[in-house]
Scaffold this active site. Sequence first.
Site, PDB file in Angstrom:
ATOM      1  N   GLU A 165       0.709  -1.258   0.175  1.00 49.79           N
ATOM      2  CA  GLU A 165       0.020   0.010  -0.014  1.00 49.79           C
ATOM      3  C   GLU A 165       0.798   1.325   0.019  1.00 49.79           C
ATOM      4  O   GLU A 165       1.595   1.493   1.132  1.00 49.79           O
ATOM      5  CB  GLU A 165      -0.861   0.169   1.286  1.00 49.79           C
ATOM      6  CG  GLU A 165      -1.631   1.399   1.448  1.00 49.79           C
ATOM      7  CD  GLU A 165      -2.403   1.351   2.526  1.00 49.79           C
ATOM      8  OE1 GLU A 165      -1.744   0.997   3.740  1.00 49.79           O
ATOM      9  OE2 GLU A 165      -3.794   1.814   2.671  1.00 49.79           O
ATOM     10  N   GLU A 167     -11.511   2.831   6.562  1.00 50.60           N
ATOM     11  CA  GLU A 167     -10.186   3.161   7.463  1.00 50.60           C
ATOM     12  C   GLU A 167     -10.504   4.536   7.790  1.00 50.60           C
ATOM     13  O   GLU A 167      -9.435   5.339   7.053  1.00 50.60           O
ATOM     14  CB  GLU A 167      -9.021   2.621   6.958  1.00 50.60           C
ATOM     15  CG  GLU A 167      -7.927   2.633   7.711  1.00 50.60           C
ATOM     16  CD  GLU A 167      -6.670   2.347   6.846  1.00 50.60           C
ATOM     17  OE1 GLU A 167      -6.277   2.514   5.610  1.00 50.60           O
ATOM     18  OE2 GLU A 167      -5.632   1.622   7.609  1.00 50.60           O
TER      19      GLU A 167
HETATM   20  O1  LIG Z   1      -1.955   3.786   6.849  1.00 55.24           O
HETATM   21  C1  LIG Z   1      -2.885   3.349   6.259  1.00 55.24           C
HETATM   22  O2  LIG Z   1      -3.617   3.743   5.284  1.00 55.24           O
HETATM   23  C2  LIG Z   1      -2.958   1.694   6.284  1.00 55.24           C
HETATM   24  O3  LIG Z   1      -3.952   0.996   5.717  1.00 55.24           O
HETATM   25  C3  LIG Z   1      -2.083   0.906   7.366  1.00 55.24           C
HETATM   26  O4  LIG Z   1      -2.284  -0.476   6.962  1.00 55.24           O
HETATM   27  C4  LIG Z   1      -1.691   1.011   8.401  1.00 55.24           C
HETATM   28  O5  LIG Z   1      -1.240   2.285   8.755  1.00 55.24           O
HETATM   29 MG   LIG Z   2      -4.979   2.406   4.211  1.00 60.23          MG
END
Ligand SMILES: O=C(O)C(=O)[C@H](O)CO
Ligand SMILES: [Mg+2]
Length: 258
Positions: free
Chosen positions: A141, A238
């Site tokens: 990511e 998230e």
């Molecule tokens: O920071 C993010 O967007 C994430 O998804 C990581 O997994 C955690 O910091």
């Molecule tokens: Mg993330």
Amino acid sequence: MPLFAANLTMMFTEWSFLDRFDAAAEAGFTAVEYLFPYDVPPEAIAERLARNNLQQALFNLPPGDWAAGERGIAVLPGRFDALKADIDRGLEYAAATGVKRLHLMAGLADPSDSETATRYRRSVAYAAEQLAEKEIDLLIEPINGRNMPGYFLNDFGAAERLIAELGLANLKLQFDIYHRQIMHGDVTVALRRLMPITGHIQIASVPSRHEPDGEELNYPYLFAEIDRIGYDGFVGCEYAPRGRTLDGLDWFKPYARS
Ligand SMILES: O=C(O)C(=O)[C@H](O)CO
Ligand SMILES: [Mg+2]
């Protein structure tokens, strides 16, 4: 309709970690994700998933010493043996929860270290190969430098190039729309173009990282676009609720399990 996963690290924090599974199910979620499960036994998580008929969408492999500021060890010198142990630990939780995708965090990079990219490539390749034996995808990511200064994987192009170079079928992109908008913008076209390598999507408002219900991005449009391009994975929520989690779920009501 997108398959939303409540992020139990950032949402439902009014409850204990294990009780968040119940609260998320009660609120209409059918899947969950979180950063790290490693403070509770895997069987305790498995029990909550089963009790609530929840799918485990994603979690992260161990990140090193998070409290000390580490954000992954994949780029760090002298940590390859620790990485191997971390992968084994993550696979233990994967077996218990049935998760089919794990995120490997890269770590904070020393700009003067010419070996960083080589170490990262070796770590990613090794992790993907280990996970492939269990039919689990490894996700990488890109994370923006405002939220995580010094994080090594800070560009979607770099992630795309590594995935192409390694050519591993289970190595995929974790497309966090929040980071994409901050780093590059052009979210819709990037979703369309990168869909073939995308293993997971995450959402939050920009710039606040609160509920996906306004500010810079038109999320109802993006949710419809995700459907239009045929993405059938999870969409991880998230985000940090502005107030109580349950008070901020109006955006989710059209998608909640009845
Ligand atoms: O920071 C993010 O967007 C994430 O998804 C990581 O997994 C955690 O910091
Ligand atoms: Mg993330």
